[in-house]
Design an enzyme around this catalytic site. Structure first.
Site, short mmCIF file in Angstrom:
data_model
loop_
_atom_site.label_atom_id
_atom_site.label_comp_id
_atom_site.label_asym_id
_atom_site.label_seq_id
_atom_site.Cartn_x
_atom_site.Cartn_y
_atom_site.Cartn_z
N GLY A 12 -19.92 5.87 -1.98
CA GLY A 12 -19.51 7.26 -2.27
C GLY A 12 -20.75 8.14 -2.21
O GLY A 12 -21.73 7.81 -1.53
N LYS A 38 -15.66 -1.08 -0.32
CA LYS A 38 -14.30 -1.58 -0.11
C LYS A 38 -13.78 -1.24 1.28
O LYS A 38 -13.05 -1.99 1.89
CB LYS A 38 -13.42 -0.90 -1.16
N GLU A 171 -7.61 22.78 -8.26
CA GLU A 171 -7.88 22.76 -6.81
C GLU A 171 -6.67 22.23 -6.04
O GLU A 171 -6.34 22.73 -4.96
CB GLU A 171 -9.12 21.91 -6.52
P1 FAD Z 1 -17.19 7.89 -5.44
O1 FAD Z 1 -17.40 9.09 -4.62
O2 FAD Z 1 -15.91 7.72 -6.17
O3 FAD Z 1 -17.45 6.62 -4.53
C1 FAD Z 1 -17.25 5.30 -4.99
C2 FAD Z 1 -17.20 4.37 -3.81
O4 FAD Z 1 -17.08 3.02 -4.28
C3 FAD Z 1 -16.03 4.62 -2.88
O5 FAD Z 1 -16.46 4.58 -1.55
C4 FAD Z 1 -15.08 3.45 -3.17
O6 FAD Z 1 -14.33 3.08 -2.04
C5 FAD Z 1 -16.06 2.36 -3.56
N1 FAD Z 1 -15.49 1.34 -4.43
C6 FAD Z 1 -14.77 1.54 -5.56
N2 FAD Z 1 -14.47 0.36 -6.13
C7 FAD Z 1 -15.01 -0.59 -5.35
C8 FAD Z 1 -15.06 -2.00 -5.43
N3 FAD Z 1 -14.51 -2.68 -6.44
N4 FAD Z 1 -15.71 -2.68 -4.45
C9 FAD Z 1 -16.29 -2.02 -3.42
N5 FAD Z 1 -16.28 -0.69 -3.30
C10 FAD Z 1 -15.65 0.01 -4.26
N6 FAD Z 1 -17.37 17.03 -7.92
C11 FAD Z 1 -18.15 18.11 -7.64
O7 FAD Z 1 -19.38 18.06 -7.86
N7 FAD Z 1 -17.62 19.25 -7.12
C12 FAD Z 1 -16.29 19.37 -6.81
O8 FAD Z 1 -15.85 20.41 -6.33
C13 FAD Z 1 -15.44 18.25 -7.07
N8 FAD Z 1 -14.14 18.29 -6.72
C14 FAD Z 1 -13.36 17.17 -6.86
C15 FAD Z 1 -12.04 17.19 -6.40
C16 FAD Z 1 -11.25 16.07 -6.50
C17 FAD Z 1 -9.84 16.11 -5.97
C18 FAD Z 1 -11.77 14.89 -7.10
C19 FAD Z 1 -10.92 13.64 -7.20
C20 FAD Z 1 -13.08 14.85 -7.56
C21 FAD Z 1 -13.89 15.99 -7.46
N9 FAD Z 1 -15.23 15.98 -7.88
C22 FAD Z 1 -16.04 17.08 -7.64
C23 FAD Z 1 -15.82 14.80 -8.54
C24 FAD Z 1 -16.52 13.92 -7.52
O9 FAD Z 1 -15.68 13.63 -6.46
C25 FAD Z 1 -17.04 12.64 -8.16
O10 FAD Z 1 -17.82 12.98 -9.28
C26 FAD Z 1 -17.86 11.84 -7.16
O11 FAD Z 1 -17.03 11.39 -6.11
C27 FAD Z 1 -18.57 10.66 -7.80
O12 FAD Z 1 -19.34 10.03 -6.84
P2 FAD Z 1 -19.65 8.48 -6.91
O13 FAD Z 1 -20.66 8.18 -5.87
O14 FAD Z 1 -19.95 8.08 -8.31
O15 FAD Z 1 -18.29 7.75 -6.57
#
Ligand code: FAD
Length: 405
Positions: A12, A38, A171
């Protein structure tokens, strides 16, 4: 000397930022970098509400991971992480056995949190990933198609309930009010039959946001047909809809679609692996490491950091996840080389913009309030910036939002 194994879990915002920065900092002979995810694609979680409403095609939201990694330096493994055994420096995968690491980065992101509310897991949708977003879009479309063809019309098919008036809920509502008139035209449905209801337990929409901007958002969405029920808690979700309560008054709302957008938590793998956590979020040390494990970094929505000004946790955002990825990459480079000092993580919050559909938004950027088309333009610039930080101008050219107004 043996090259250290650096394993990054999750592609992510946090995980990909860590990997794309680290691959620029270290040479091929300095470390084995392994990225596990994943799916073989990255998705922009912050755009998922658009795919869920059907205002943006789901393929616009994702891109292949191999497009942004340097395959000479990074090995990509498509697999699901089942568990981490930090005491033994091992990661258990669903299909490919296990990996051992010298340094681990956990960036497994968010999951929907239903707080034990009866029936939500079974009957409500959550905007959790690309396929979940597609399912919501298809489900709403199916309800419109069925309504237009069934003899005995069930109007509740055309009621969409959104649970939660936080960022994600608002949103999503903004996209829905753009999409519903199109659906009505496509399926010959009278727009007056459609109800879009937002239920929020807090006394206000967008709790914590600037009240003037909240009023603007509510006016915009109400004018386009959204009914807000604030101070109202969802008590149960059933196959027919939801049961809500306000001041001891219980009401059943029949609905063809219920989307739960009122809670996220960190990935359940955190709990499975025995880390000390609150709802899948680990309170990390200033260098983003899990307590007790100097070789385990946690970034993004699985990490919990406290805002010292408010003494409350920072909300989980893509903005913070990317900044943490950058700090994490720098700290990994220090450890790999055995030179320099670890950097503490300091969030640099530039602002927040909440979209209200294609051409409207509200936000506070660098301390200034913005709304309308200006805020909407800013939102698309932020979306493009996220692409730029990970994949540079090539990725922006492929996936960017250029229809700016
Ligand atoms: P993620 O982006 O969730 O990535 C996690 C990754 O891990 C994914 O690729 C997933 O496939 C992978 N994964 C998960 N479980 C496993 C597993 N067991 N094995 C292997 N891979 C796995 N934030 C903002 O700053 N501004 C915004 O405007 C905003 N709008 C949003 C709108 C929506 C609709 C949503 C849902 C969220 C929004 N957010 C926003 C929040 C933001 O999307 C999250 O805070 C952010 O995605 C977190 O990033 P991350 O890298 O922690 O995880």
């Amino acid at each position: 000397m043996k090259k250290p194994n650096v394993v990054v879990l999750g592609a992510g915002y946090g995980g990909l930022m860590t990997v794309t920065r680290l691959q620029k900092m270290v040479g091929v002979n300095e470390a084995n970098i392994i990225l596990v995810n994943k799916y073989d694609y990255h998705y922009e979680s912050t755009w998922l509400h658009e795919a869920a409403a059907g205002t943006l095609h789901h393929d616009r939201v994702r891109y292949p991971i191999v497009d942004v990694i340097d395959r000479n330096k990074v090995q990509f493994i498509q697999d699901t992480v089942v568990k981490i055994v930090p005491q033994e420096k091992r990661v258990l995968l669903q299909d490919n056995g296990e990996l051992t690491y010298d340094y681990l980065v956990v960036a497994l992101g968010f999951e929907s949190e239903t707080f034990g509310i009866k029936g939500l897991k079974e009957y409500a949708f959550a905007i959790a990933n690309v396929n979940a977003a597609r399912q919501i879009r298809e489900h709403i479309e199916y309800q419109f198609a069925t309504y237009s063809t069934e003899e005995e019309k069930r109007e509740e098919r055309l009621t969409i309930v959104v649970g939660g008036a936080g960022f994600t809920g608002i949103e999503f509502l903004g996209e829905l009010v753009d999409r519903v008139p199109e659906l009505c035209r496509e399926y010959d449905v009278d727009p007056d039959k459609v109800r879009i209801i937002c239920v929020e337990a807090a006394p206000t929409v967008l709790p914590g946001f600037d009240p003037e901007l909240v009023e603007y958002a509510v006016n915009v969405l109400e004018k386009k047909g959204v009914e807000f029920k604030v101070g109202t808690a969802i008590k149960e979700c059933t196959p027919e809809g939801i049961i809500v309560a306000k001041d001891d008054q219980v009401e059943e709302i029949k609905a063809g679609t219920v989307v739960w957008a009122a809670g996220v938590r960190g990935n359940h793998v955190i709990d499975e692996s025995g880390f000390e956590a609150m709802r899948g979020r680990v309170k990390v040390d200033p260098f983003l490491r899990a307590p007790g494990y100097d070789d385990v970094f946690i970034v993004g929505d699985c990490a919990l950091i406290i805002n010292e000004e408010t003494n409350r946790p920072y909300p989980p955002t893509a903005q913070i996840a990317m900044q943490q990825g950058e700090t994490c990459a720098k700290n990994l480079a220090v450890l790999i080389r055995g030179q320099g000092e670890l950097q503490p993580f300091k969030p640099d919050i530039k602002g927040t913009v909440c979209s209200l559909g294609h051409d409207d938004a509200i936000g506070v950027v660098f301390g200034k309030k913005i709304w309308g088309t200006k805020a909407s333009f800013m939102k698309k610039m932020i979306d493009n910036r996220a692409l730029y930080l990970i994949g540079g101008p090539t990725l922006v050219a492929k996936k960017g939002k250029f229809n700016l107004l």
